[in-house]
Design a protein around this motif. Structure first.
Motif, PDB file in Angstrom:
ATOM      1  N   GLU A 186       0.634   5.089  -5.479  1.00 19.90           N
ATOM      2  CA  GLU A 186      -0.651   5.503  -4.927  1.00 19.90           C
ATOM      3  C   GLU A 186      -1.391   4.332  -4.305  1.00 19.90           C
ATOM      4  N   GLY A 187      -1.108   3.123  -4.739  1.00 23.92           N
ATOM      5  CA  GLY A 187      -1.870   1.992  -4.245  1.00 23.92           C
ATOM      6  C   GLY A 187      -3.306   2.103  -4.732  1.00 23.92           C
ATOM      7  N   ALA A 188      -4.260   1.722  -3.885  1.00 24.52           N
ATOM      8  CA  ALA A 188      -5.678   1.798  -4.242  1.00 24.52           C
ATOM      9  C   ALA A 188      -6.103   3.263  -4.236  1.00 24.52           C
ATOM     10  N   GLU A 193      -5.554   0.438  -8.826  1.00 25.81           N
ATOM     11  CA  GLU A 193      -4.297   0.264  -8.112  1.00 25.81           C
ATOM     12  C   GLU A 193      -3.254   0.839  -9.057  1.00 25.81           C
ATOM     13  N   LYS A 194      -2.437   1.816  -8.591  1.00 23.13           N
ATOM     14  CA  LYS A 194      -1.537   2.453  -9.547  1.00 23.13           C
ATOM     15  C   LYS A 194      -0.283   3.017  -8.935  1.00 23.13           C
ATOM     16  N   SER A 208       1.046   3.531 -14.353  1.00 18.60           N
ATOM     17  CA  SER A 208       0.882   2.082 -14.481  1.00 18.60           C
ATOM     18  C   SER A 208      -0.262   1.691 -13.571  1.00 18.60           C
ATOM     19  N   PHE A 209      -1.298   1.032 -14.121  1.00 21.73           N
ATOM     20  CA  PHE A 209      -2.482   0.813 -13.301  1.00 21.73           C
ATOM     21  C   PHE A 209      -3.305  -0.396 -13.711  1.00 21.73           C
ATOM     22  N   LEU A 210      -4.063  -0.873 -12.717  1.00 22.66           N
ATOM     23  CA  LEU A 210      -5.037  -1.945 -12.867  1.00 22.66           C
ATOM     24  C   LEU A 210      -6.372  -1.373 -12.416  1.00 22.66           C
ATOM     25  N   THR A 211      -7.327  -1.278 -13.319  1.00 20.76           N
ATOM     26  CA  THR A 211      -8.655  -0.774 -12.964  1.00 20.76           C
ATOM     27  C   THR A 211      -9.421  -1.865 -12.229  1.00 20.76           C
ATOM     28  N   THR A 212      -9.984  -1.486 -11.069  1.00 18.85           N
ATOM     29  CA  THR A 212     -10.686  -2.478 -10.241  1.00 18.85           C
ATOM     30  C   THR A 212     -12.186  -2.214 -10.141  1.00 18.85           C
ATOM     31  N   GLY A 213     -12.655  -1.077 -10.660  1.00 14.68           N
ATOM     32  CA  GLY A 213     -14.081  -0.774 -10.605  1.00 14.68           C
ATOM     33  C   GLY A 213     -14.371   0.641 -11.077  1.00 14.68           C
ATOM     34  N   GLU A 214     -15.648   0.990 -11.078  1.00 18.58           N
ATOM     35  CA  GLU A 214     -16.078   2.323 -11.482  1.00 18.58           C
ATOM     36  C   GLU A 214     -16.266   3.200 -10.262  1.00 18.58           C
ATOM     37  N   ILE A 256       3.036  -4.832  -5.130  1.00 14.65           N
ATOM     38  CA  ILE A 256       1.606  -4.624  -5.348  1.00 14.65           C
ATOM     39  C   ILE A 256       0.833  -4.329  -4.068  1.00 14.65           C
ATOM     40  N   GLU A 257       1.131  -4.997  -2.977  1.00 11.86           N
ATOM     41  CA  GLU A 257       0.315  -4.867  -1.781  1.00 11.86           C
ATOM     42  C   GLU A 257       0.618  -3.597  -0.973  1.00 11.86           C
ATOM     43  N   ALA A 258       1.731  -2.907  -1.215  1.00 14.18           N
ATOM     44  CA  ALA A 258       2.144  -1.774  -0.383  1.00 14.18           C
ATOM     45  C   ALA A 258       1.456  -0.479  -0.837  1.00 14.18           C
ATOM     46  N   ALA A 259       1.404   0.486   0.086  1.00 14.55           N
ATOM     47  CA  ALA A 259       0.877   1.807  -0.269  1.00 14.55           C
ATOM     48  C   ALA A 259       1.453   2.843   0.670  1.00 14.55           C
TER      49      ALA A 259
END
Length: 165
Positions: A88-90, A99-100, A113-119, A153-156
């Motif tokens: 899914e990317g961002a 980012e997941k 699998s994800f990195l939370t970047t904000g609300e 990581i950078e692709a979507a």
């Protein structure tokens, strides 16, 4: 440090919040009309529930990371698992920007699998994920991204619906 993520669909959100608050000995870190999340340190888990029309029970499991380096490490593990991956990317999901990527185990159980970047002020959602969820349950490749190695990581390829930053 990574954190296990568990998301359970519930029929009675209010009763479930009361139950899990008592079980965990704390109130949710996030509480919305259709969603609640506890960020527990013992055990280290991101436990979420929602009442968004899904079948009651475990919706999906996941691995939440704290850094892009950890996310890259998990993505590399996804490649070794040799399962279809929906990148899914961002995206926006569960009132958070992240980012997941998604995969499923051989039984069709979804793993995020994800990195939370904000609300976010919206729950979010994704048509591509719905298609991937349906194909994972049948053991098929996703129509969006097909069977492919885990993303860098950078692709979507399949961007999620969400609010703009």
């Amino acid at each position: 440090m990574k954190r296990l993520h568990v998301h359970v669909s519930v029929d009675d959100l209010t009763g479930s919040i009361r139950f899990y608050s008592a079980l965990f000995g704390s109130e949710p870190a996030v509480a919305k009309p259709d969603y609640a999340k506890w960020m527990l340190d013992d055990p280290r888990v991101n436990f979420a529930i929602s009442s968004r029309g899904g079948q009651a029970g475990v919706d999906h499991l996941g691995i939440e990371v704290e850094t892009p380096v950890e996310l890259k490490e998990v993505y590399e593990r996804l490649q070794q698992a040799e399962r279809p991956v929906l990148e899914e990317g961002a995206t926006t999901c569960c009132y958070a920007k992240s980012e997941k990527a998604w995969t499923s185990d051989p039984q069709g159980l979804l793993w995020e699998s994800f990195l939370t970047t904000g609300e976010s002020t919206i729950y979010g959602g994704d048509v591509a994920l719905a298609g991937f969820r349906a194909s994972a349950a049948k053991g098929e490749s996703s129509a969006c991204c097909g069977a492919k190695p885990a993303p860098v990581i950078e692709a979507a390829c399949c961007s999620g619906a969400g609010d703009s930053q």
